[in-house]
Design a protein around this motif. Structure first.
Motif, PDB file in Angstrom:
ATOM      1  N   ILE A 136     -25.373  98.294  67.624  1.00  0.00           N
ATOM      2  CA  ILE A 136     -25.626  97.129  68.476  1.00  0.00           C
ATOM      3  C   ILE A 136     -26.847  97.485  69.308  1.00  0.00           C
ATOM      4  CG2 ILE A 136     -24.799  95.756  70.414  1.00  0.00           C
ATOM      5  CD1 ILE A 136     -22.077  95.758  69.184  1.00  0.00           C
ATOM      6  N   MET A 137     -27.918  96.753  69.127  1.00  0.00           N
ATOM      7  CA  MET A 137     -29.153  97.040  69.845  1.00  0.00           C
ATOM      8  C   MET A 137     -29.007  96.665  71.323  1.00  0.00           C
ATOM      9  SD  MET A 137     -31.951  95.689  67.026  1.00  0.00           S
ATOM     10  CE  MET A 137     -33.363  96.126  68.065  1.00  0.00           C
ATOM     11  N   THR A 138     -29.840  97.277  72.165  1.00  0.00           N
ATOM     12  CA  THR A 138     -29.841  96.944  73.596  1.00  0.00           C
ATOM     13  C   THR A 138     -31.273  96.681  74.052  1.00  0.00           C
ATOM     14  OG1 THR A 138     -30.048  99.264  74.247  1.00  0.00           O
ATOM     15  CG2 THR A 138     -27.810  98.375  74.093  1.00  0.00           C
ATOM     16  N   THR A 139     -31.379  95.967  75.154  1.00  0.00           N
ATOM     17  CA  THR A 139     -32.666  95.792  75.808  1.00  0.00           C
ATOM     18  C   THR A 139     -32.575  96.422  77.190  1.00  0.00           C
ATOM     19  OG1 THR A 139     -34.432  94.200  76.249  1.00  0.00           O
ATOM     20  CG2 THR A 139     -32.196  93.536  76.874  1.00  0.00           C
ATOM     21  N   ASP A 140     -33.706  96.734  77.799  1.00  0.00           N
ATOM     22  CA  ASP A 140     -33.673  97.506  79.044  1.00  0.00           C
ATOM     23  C   ASP A 140     -33.072  96.746  80.226  1.00  0.00           C
ATOM     24  OD1 ASP A 140     -34.737  99.981  78.098  1.00  0.00           O
ATOM     25  OD2 ASP A 140     -36.690  99.024  77.969  1.00  0.00           O
ATOM     26  N   PHE A 141     -33.547  95.515  80.462  1.00  0.00           N
ATOM     27  CA  PHE A 141     -33.083  94.779  81.643  1.00  0.00           C
ATOM     28  C   PHE A 141     -32.808  93.314  81.329  1.00  0.00           C
ATOM     29  CE2 PHE A 141     -35.728  98.198  83.462  1.00  0.00           C
ATOM     30  CZ  PHE A 141     -34.802  98.787  84.308  1.00  0.00           C
ATOM     31  N   MET A 142     -31.623  92.861  81.697  1.00  0.00           N
ATOM     32  CA  MET A 142     -31.291  91.426  81.706  1.00  0.00           C
ATOM     33  C   MET A 142     -31.199  91.036  83.175  1.00  0.00           C
ATOM     34  SD  MET A 142     -30.397  88.432  80.490  1.00  0.00           S
ATOM     35  CE  MET A 142     -29.781  88.449  78.811  1.00  0.00           C
ATOM     36  N   ILE A 143     -32.088  90.157  83.580  1.00  0.00           N
ATOM     37  CA  ILE A 143     -32.163  89.730  84.976  1.00  0.00           C
ATOM     38  C   ILE A 143     -31.706  88.278  85.062  1.00  0.00           C
ATOM     39  CG2 ILE A 143     -33.703  89.412  86.963  1.00  0.00           C
ATOM     40  CD1 ILE A 143     -35.603  91.415  85.164  1.00  0.00           C
ATOM     41  N   THR A 144     -30.716  88.019  85.888  1.00  0.00           N
ATOM     42  CA  THR A 144     -30.247  86.651  86.093  1.00  0.00           C
ATOM     43  C   THR A 144     -30.685  86.182  87.478  1.00  0.00           C
ATOM     44  OG1 THR A 144     -28.330  87.035  84.671  1.00  0.00           O
ATOM     45  CG2 THR A 144     -28.238  85.116  86.121  1.00  0.00           C
ATOM     46  N   LYS A 145     -31.579  85.211  87.484  1.00  0.00           N
ATOM     47  CA  LYS A 145     -32.045  84.623  88.746  1.00  0.00           C
ATOM     48  C   LYS A 145     -31.190  83.404  89.047  1.00  0.00           C
ATOM     49  CE  LYS A 145     -36.458  83.931  89.383  1.00  0.00           C
ATOM     50  NZ  LYS A 145     -37.863  83.525  89.109  1.00  0.00           N
ATOM     51  N   ILE A 146     -30.790  83.282  90.306  1.00  0.00           N
ATOM     52  CA  ILE A 146     -30.019  82.111  90.730  1.00  0.00           C
ATOM     53  C   ILE A 146     -30.921  81.271  91.625  1.00  0.00           C
ATOM     54  CG2 ILE A 146     -27.956  81.274  91.907  1.00  0.00           C
ATOM     55  CD1 ILE A 146     -26.664  84.013  91.161  1.00  0.00           C
ATOM     56  N   HIS A 147     -31.235  80.071  91.174  1.00  0.00           N
ATOM     57  CA  HIS A 147     -32.132  79.182  91.908  1.00  0.00           C
ATOM     58  C   HIS A 147     -31.397  78.494  93.058  1.00  0.00           C
ATOM     59  CE1 HIS A 147     -35.470  79.574  89.027  1.00  0.00           C
ATOM     60  NE2 HIS A 147     -34.513  79.709  88.120  1.00  0.00           N
ATOM     61  N   LYS A 148     -32.153  77.853  93.927  1.00  0.00           N
ATOM     62  CA  LYS A 148     -31.562  77.202  95.105  1.00  0.00           C
ATOM     63  C   LYS A 148     -30.541  76.133  94.722  1.00  0.00           C
ATOM     64  CE  LYS A 148     -35.359  78.073  98.287  1.00  0.00           C
ATOM     65  NZ  LYS A 148     -36.453  77.511  99.080  1.00  0.00           N
ATOM     66  N   ASP A 149     -30.737  75.504  93.548  1.00  0.00           N
ATOM     67  CA  ASP A 149     -29.792  74.470  93.104  1.00  0.00           C
ATOM     68  C   ASP A 149     -28.602  75.080  92.343  1.00  0.00           C
ATOM     69  OD1 ASP A 149     -30.951  75.253  90.737  1.00  0.00           O
ATOM     70  OD2 ASP A 149     -31.739  73.277  90.197  1.00  0.00           O
ATOM     71  N   ARG A 150     -28.451  76.433  92.454  1.00  0.00           N
ATOM     72  CA  ARG A 150     -27.367  77.216  91.834  1.00  0.00           C
ATOM     73  C   ARG A 150     -27.529  77.359  90.317  1.00  0.00           C
ATOM     74  NH1 ARG A 150     -26.162  80.255  95.287  1.00  0.00           N
ATOM     75  NH2 ARG A 150     -24.272  80.846  94.218  1.00  0.00           N
ATOM     76  N   ARG A 151     -28.643  76.873  89.776  1.00  0.00           N
ATOM     77  CA  ARG A 151     -28.907  77.022  88.348  1.00  0.00           C
ATOM     78  C   ARG A 151     -29.271  78.471  88.056  1.00  0.00           C
ATOM     79  NH1 ARG A 151     -33.814  76.721  86.025  1.00  0.00           N
ATOM     80  NH2 ARG A 151     -34.630  75.936  87.999  1.00  0.00           N
ATOM     81  N   GLU A 152     -28.713  79.008  86.964  1.00  0.00           N
ATOM     82  CA  GLU A 152     -28.997  80.390  86.581  1.00  0.00           C
ATOM     83  C   GLU A 152     -30.062  80.439  85.491  1.00  0.00           C
ATOM     84  OE1 GLU A 152     -25.479  82.526  85.490  1.00  0.00           O
ATOM     85  OE2 GLU A 152     -24.593  82.362  87.502  1.00  0.00           O
ATOM     86  N   GLU A 153     -30.938  81.422  85.592  1.00  0.00           N
ATOM     87  CA  GLU A 153     -31.986  81.612  84.590  1.00  0.00           C
ATOM     88  C   GLU A 153     -32.012  83.081  84.188  1.00  0.00           C
ATOM     89  OE1 GLU A 153     -36.860  81.324  84.143  1.00  0.00           O
ATOM     90  OE2 GLU A 153     -35.916  81.061  86.109  1.00  0.00           O
TER      91      GLU A 153
END
Length: 198
Positions: free
Chosen positions: A35-52
């Motif tokens: 199972i491959m991996t990537t270095d960083f998964m970053i989840t940003k939470i915007h002011k409207d609570r939307r996740e990116e």
């Protein structure tokens, strides 16, 4: 913001399909597809609570000259493209090695629960974190390691407990350090600032 390190590309079938379509040898260990991996998964939470979600893999520039590295990165890129996730490469030409190493070092201590052991509760750890910050504010003439050792002796905690808490305070922005300089507990407390410092 949430940062996860060595994030797995869970859908191995999709990764293998991408490799097969592009005539790339899929990575294996003992003939078993990994199972491959990537270095960083970053989840940003915007002011409207939307996740990116944003994915970044960190590589030395010289490694990008290797065919095998490029093949694995291609699988990664296509995998996240299929999942509509922003993916990119960060190299040592963009971010200095010392900053990358500091981020990795403190991020491993993101979660206090990772050091829960018999006899030490989460409430204890939260108190120890408070105690560490307060002691660092008062002992400006000492080295960071002196305070860490003093507290480990005072509370009879396993060696490394307060070092982990120190790292946890940095990643959670309770203690500020210059991330562009190597973080060392041998440095003076004057080199850092704690939440609540004037």
């Amino acid at each position: 913001m949430d940062i996860r390190e060595q994030y797995p590309l869970i859908n191995r079938s999709l990764c293998m399909e991408i490799a097969d379509k592009n005539i790339i040898k899929y990575p294996k260990i003992n003939n078993t597809p990994i199972i491959m991996t990537t270095d960083f998964m970053i989840t940003k939470i915007h002011k409207d609570r939307r996740e990116e979600n944003i994915v970044r893999t960190v590589k030395y520039s010289k490694d990008l000259e290797k065919q095998r590295t490029l093949e694995k990165l291609f699988i990664e890129k296509e995998y996240f493209k299929e999942n509509n996730v922003d993916w990119g490469i960060v190299t040592d030409e963009v971010i200095p090695d010392v900053l990358v190493n500091n981020i990795k070092w403190v991020h491993k201590a993101y979660n206090l629960d990772d050091i829960l052991i018999d006899g030490i509760t989460r409430e204890n750890l939260i108190y120890f974190r408070y105690e560490l910050i307060e002691r660092l504010k008062k002992e400006k003439n000492k080295q960071i390691k002196e305070v860490i050792e003093l507290l480990e002796e005072k509370y009879k905690t396993p060696k490394g407990t307060f070092l982990y808490i120190f790292r946890n305070c940095i990643i959670n922005k309770m203690i500020k350090v210059d991330m562009n300089k190597e973080i060392s507990i041998n440095k003076s407390i004057n080199d850092i600032s704690c939440r609540g410092d004037d």
